[in-house]
Write an enzyme that holds these catalytic residues in place. Structure first.
Site, short mmCIF file in Angstrom:
data_model
loop_
_atom_site.label_atom_id
_atom_site.label_comp_id
_atom_site.label_asym_id
_atom_site.label_seq_id
_atom_site.Cartn_x
_atom_site.Cartn_y
_atom_site.Cartn_z
N GLU A 4 -6.24 4.64 -3.63
CA GLU A 4 -6.44 3.42 -2.84
C GLU A 4 -7.83 2.82 -3.10
O GLU A 4 -7.98 1.60 -3.18
CB GLU A 4 -6.22 3.73 -1.36
N LYS A 50 -6.88 -4.47 9.27
CA LYS A 50 -5.69 -5.28 9.01
C LYS A 50 -5.85 -6.71 9.54
O LYS A 50 -6.74 -6.98 10.37
CB LYS A 50 -4.47 -4.59 9.61
N ASN A 52 -1.34 -2.45 13.70
CA ASN A 52 -2.04 -1.34 14.34
C ASN A 52 -3.51 -1.23 13.89
O ASN A 52 -4.04 -0.13 13.76
CB ASN A 52 -1.27 -0.04 14.14
N TYR A 64 1.63 -0.67 -0.75
CA TYR A 64 2.53 0.07 0.15
C TYR A 64 3.83 0.50 -0.56
O TYR A 64 4.83 0.76 0.12
CB TYR A 64 2.84 -0.76 1.39
N HIS A 104 -5.75 0.67 8.46
CA HIS A 104 -5.11 1.64 7.56
C HIS A 104 -6.05 2.82 7.40
O HIS A 104 -7.28 2.65 7.42
CB HIS A 104 -4.86 1.00 6.18
P1 ADP Z 1 -0.04 5.12 8.67
O1 ADP Z 1 -0.61 3.73 8.51
O2 ADP Z 1 -0.41 5.74 9.99
O3 ADP Z 1 -0.34 6.03 7.51
P2 ADP Z 1 2.64 4.85 7.60
O4 ADP Z 1 2.03 5.14 6.27
O5 ADP Z 1 3.81 5.65 8.02
O6 ADP Z 1 1.54 4.95 8.75
O7 ADP Z 1 3.09 3.32 7.66
C1 ADP Z 1 2.29 2.31 7.08
C2 ADP Z 1 2.21 1.16 8.03
O8 ADP Z 1 3.51 0.57 8.18
C3 ADP Z 1 1.81 1.50 9.47
O9 ADP Z 1 0.41 1.61 9.63
C4 ADP Z 1 2.36 0.32 10.23
O10 ADP Z 1 1.56 -0.85 10.06
C5 ADP Z 1 3.68 0.08 9.51
N1 ADP Z 1 4.79 0.82 10.10
C6 ADP Z 1 5.14 2.12 9.89
N2 ADP Z 1 6.23 2.46 10.60
C7 ADP Z 1 6.59 1.34 11.29
C8 ADP Z 1 7.62 1.03 12.22
N3 ADP Z 1 8.53 1.97 12.59
N4 ADP Z 1 7.68 -0.22 12.73
C9 ADP Z 1 6.78 -1.16 12.37
N5 ADP Z 1 5.78 -0.94 11.48
C10 ADP Z 1 5.68 0.30 10.98
MG MG Z 2 0.24 5.91 5.58
#
Ligand code: ADP
Ligand code: MG
Length: 139
Positions: free
Chosen positions: A128, A11, A114, A51, A117
């Protein structure tokens, strides 16, 4: 063969902080082989499409803005049990909950930012990968 593939993005913040090399090293050392890779930048429209599953959630608009804020590295990875093993390597979505030694624990700067992805299913890994890579961009 589908269960051998997963898709990742480094990211914008992790790329900007020059963590790309360290993250790719962890990926290789965990036994993943790179099958496709590119440095690119998403437009807001493309980030929104990628997304789309999260559209309507409270974090969606900010996530789309963030993911289009700078360059990312996209990669297709191969390993037995790729999706599950890669989710283990990256750690929990919220880095506060990520296990020690995981990519997110080491390189995330916030819940949103974070570091990486990782696909959540074989079906999404393929979707994807198709989103980013043509046939001639894969080995
Ligand atoms: P992952 O990336 O672990 O699969 P998700 O698909 O649930 O997680 O969410 C996609 C991305 O959206 C996350 O990696 C993160 O960057 C962001 N995200 C998800 N939930 C939150 C939240 N509660 N607050 C801020 N950002 C979030
Ligand atoms: Mg996800």
């Amino acid at each position: 063969m589908a269960e051998k593939l997963t898709f990742t993005m480094i990211k914008p913040t992790a790329f900007k902080n020059n963590n790309t090399g360290a993250i790719l090293k962890m990926i290789n050392e965990a036994g993943f082989t790179i099958k496709a890779m590119k440095l690119t930048r998403l437009t807001p429209a493309l980030a929104g499409e990628f997304y789309a599953i999260h559209k309507g959630k409270p974090f969606y608009d900010a996530l789309v803005q963030f993911m289009s804020s700078g360059p990312i590295v996209a990669a297709l990875l191969e390993k037995e049990n790729a999706v599950e093993d890669y989710r283990t390597l990256i750690g929990a979505t919220n880095p506060d909950n990520a296990a020690e030694g995981t990519i997110r624990k080491l390189y995330a700067t916030s819940f949103q930012q974070n570091a990486v992805h990782g696909s959540d299913s074989d079906e999404n890994a393929n979707l994807e990968a198709d989103f980013f890579f043509s046939k001639t961009e894969r080995i």
